[in-house]
Design a protein around this motif. Structure first.
Motif, PDB file in Angstrom:
ATOM      1  N   VAL A 197       0.840  -1.202   0.000  1.00 40.64           N
ATOM      2  CA  VAL A 197       0.000   0.000   0.000  1.00 40.64           C
ATOM      3  C   VAL A 197       0.871   1.247   0.000  1.00 40.64           C
ATOM      4  O   VAL A 197       0.609   2.214  -0.739  1.00 40.64           O
ATOM      5  N   ASN A 198       1.924   1.226   0.796  1.00 44.57           N
ATOM      6  CA  ASN A 198       2.850   2.367   0.814  1.00 44.57           C
ATOM      7  C   ASN A 198       3.483   2.581  -0.564  1.00 44.57           C
ATOM      8  O   ASN A 198       3.652   3.722  -1.020  1.00 44.57           O
ATOM      9  N   TYR A 199       3.827   1.484  -1.235  1.00 47.33           N
ATOM     10  CA  TYR A 199       4.426   1.585  -2.569  1.00 47.33           C
ATOM     11  C   TYR A 199       3.424   2.170  -3.564  1.00 47.33           C
ATOM     12  O   TYR A 199       3.783   3.014  -4.405  1.00 47.33           O
ATOM     13  N   ILE A 200       2.181   1.716  -3.484  1.00 48.81           N
ATOM     14  CA  ILE A 200       1.137   2.226  -4.381  1.00 48.81           C
ATOM     15  C   ILE A 200       0.985   3.730  -4.212  1.00 48.81           C
ATOM     16  O   ILE A 200       0.943   4.505  -5.186  1.00 48.81           O
ATOM     17  N   MET A 201       0.903   4.184  -2.944  1.00 53.37           N
ATOM     18  CA  MET A 201       0.716   5.610  -2.688  1.00 53.37           C
ATOM     19  C   MET A 201       1.938   6.409  -3.125  1.00 53.37           C
ATOM     20  O   MET A 201       1.810   7.489  -3.710  1.00 53.37           O
ATOM     21  N   LYS A 202       3.124   5.880  -2.860  1.00 52.03           N
ATOM     22  CA  LYS A 202       4.365   6.564  -3.254  1.00 52.03           C
ATOM     23  C   LYS A 202       4.465   6.681  -4.773  1.00 52.03           C
ATOM     24  O   LYS A 202       4.812   7.741  -5.306  1.00 52.03           O
ATOM     25  N   THR A 203       4.118   5.592  -5.474  1.00 49.58           N
ATOM     26  CA  THR A 203       4.194   5.604  -6.933  1.00 49.58           C
ATOM     27  C   THR A 203       3.234   6.612  -7.527  1.00 49.58           C
ATOM     28  O   THR A 203       3.577   7.361  -8.463  1.00 49.58           O
ATOM     29  N   TYR A 204       2.020   6.660  -6.986  1.00 49.93           N
ATOM     30  CA  TYR A 204       1.043   7.618  -7.526  1.00 49.93           C
ATOM     31  C   TYR A 204       1.481   9.054  -7.261  1.00 49.93           C
ATOM     32  O   TYR A 204       1.324   9.936  -8.122  1.00 49.93           O
ATOM     33  N   LEU A 205       2.036   9.311  -6.071  1.00 50.45           N
ATOM     34  CA  LEU A 205       2.492  10.662  -5.750  1.00 50.45           C
ATOM     35  C   LEU A 205       3.613  11.099  -6.692  1.00 50.45           C
ATOM     36  O   LEU A 205       3.723  12.278  -7.056  1.00 50.45           O
ATOM     37  N   GLU A 206       4.433  10.141  -7.090  1.00 47.85           N
ATOM     38  CA  GLU A 206       5.556  10.460  -7.976  1.00 47.85           C
ATOM     39  C   GLU A 206       5.126  10.630  -9.426  1.00 47.85           C
ATOM     40  O   GLU A 206       5.662  11.474 -10.152  1.00 47.85           O
ATOM     41  N   THR A 207       4.149   9.836  -9.869  1.00 48.95           N
ATOM     42  CA  THR A 207       3.754   9.838 -11.285  1.00 48.95           C
ATOM     43  C   THR A 207       2.477  10.611 -11.553  1.00 48.95           C
ATOM     44  O   THR A 207       2.272  11.135 -12.660  1.00 48.95           O
ATOM     45  N   GLY A 208       1.585  10.651 -10.571  1.00 51.25           N
ATOM     46  CA  GLY A 208       0.292  11.306 -10.771  1.00 51.25           C
ATOM     47  C   GLY A 208      -0.603  10.569 -11.741  1.00 51.25           C
ATOM     48  O   GLY A 208      -1.591  11.122 -12.238  1.00 51.25           O
TER      49      GLY A 208
END
Length: 264
Positions: A197-208
């Motif tokens: 879940v942390n990876y999912i949120m981090k990836t979205y924050l980085e890529t949008g």
């Protein structure tokens, strides 16, 4: 002279439950409401010497009384407009609607079309009379007051439960947690999934991008709780899930007509 014993009035019984869970309980079930309507029709027949025959049994399961958009309720109103019934029986007033304005409109509709409204346990109150109107307003006001008290009680209980013993009420299990096999209604952390879940949120924050995030999840084999690959839509659901930010959906009242998101 007409024999009243041979007269007959055709009517309807309307039943409603707000949730499937409530529908299965003994005292609030649709079946129980039908039985109570039948008993009240028999009571009215004996009292008036006019046979009150329930021809239409209209029901709405898992439907909120706060909305008019209910198939059974709309069918009931159509029967009234078409003057196919002379009376309608409810187990209680809130089964018809929990909105005071709609309740008054419903009473007016019944009055115009000469349809009697019978509430089980209220044999001597004519809802269309001035006294009946006052009673409707009073019951509606008391109902709103009761709901406000219930909101506060539920908030206090859910906060205390979540803070003190980790109980999370309602809703499907989310990624990052498992059901506690030893304590019903309790969740336990699933550390590998929490990292996901942390990876999912981090990836979205980085890529949008929901699509890029879901593609990355597929690349690393991250799936939902049922083992299905994450799509952009399911990624969005994870990102917007209130439980990840310390909020819980709290249903207000036993009937669960409305809910609020409560900080825990």
């Amino acid at each position: 002279m007409t024999d009243l014993a041979h007269q007959e009035l055709v009517g309807a019984c309307y039943s409603r439950v707000s949730t499937e869970q409530l529908a299965s309980t003994e005292h609030g079930s649709l079946e129980q409401q039908r039985h109570l309507c039948d008993e009240w029709a028999a009571y009215l027949s004996n009292k008036t010497s006019i046979n009150h025959k329930i021809k239409f049994y209209l029901e709405d399961a898992a439907m909120s009384g706060a909305t008019e958009d209910r198939p059974g309720y709309q069918q009931l109103k159509l029967l009234i407009k078409e003057r196919k019934i002379r009376f309608v029986i409810f187990k209680e007033l809130s089964r018809a609607t929990r909105d005071l304005r709609e309740l008054l409109n419903f009473i007016a509709l019944a009055q115009i079309n000469k349809v009697d409204i019978h509430i089980r346990g209220m044999p001597d109150i004519n809802l269309s009379s001035p006294t009946g109107t006052v009673m409707v307003h009073l019951m509606g006001s008391l109902g709103q007051y009761e709901r406000s008290l219930c909101i506060q009680r539920v908030k206090e209980n859910i906060r205390s439960s979540a803070r003190n013993n980790g109980k999370i009420n309602g809703g499907p299990i989310v990624l990052g947690f498992d059901r506690n096999p030893n304590r019903k209604g309790f969740w336990i952390p699933n550390e590998p999934e929490i990292n996901q879940v942390n990876y999912i949120m981090k990836t979205y924050l980085e890529t949008g991008s929901l699509k890029i995030t879901s593609d990355e999840c597929k690349r690393f084999g991250i799936k939902n709780k049922t083992g299905v690959a994450l799509t952009p839509k399911s990624v969005r659901s994870i990102l917007t899930n209130h439980k990840y930010v310390g909020k819980i959906k709290v249903f207000i009242g036993v009937a669960e007509d409305k809910f609020e998101w409560v900080d825990v």
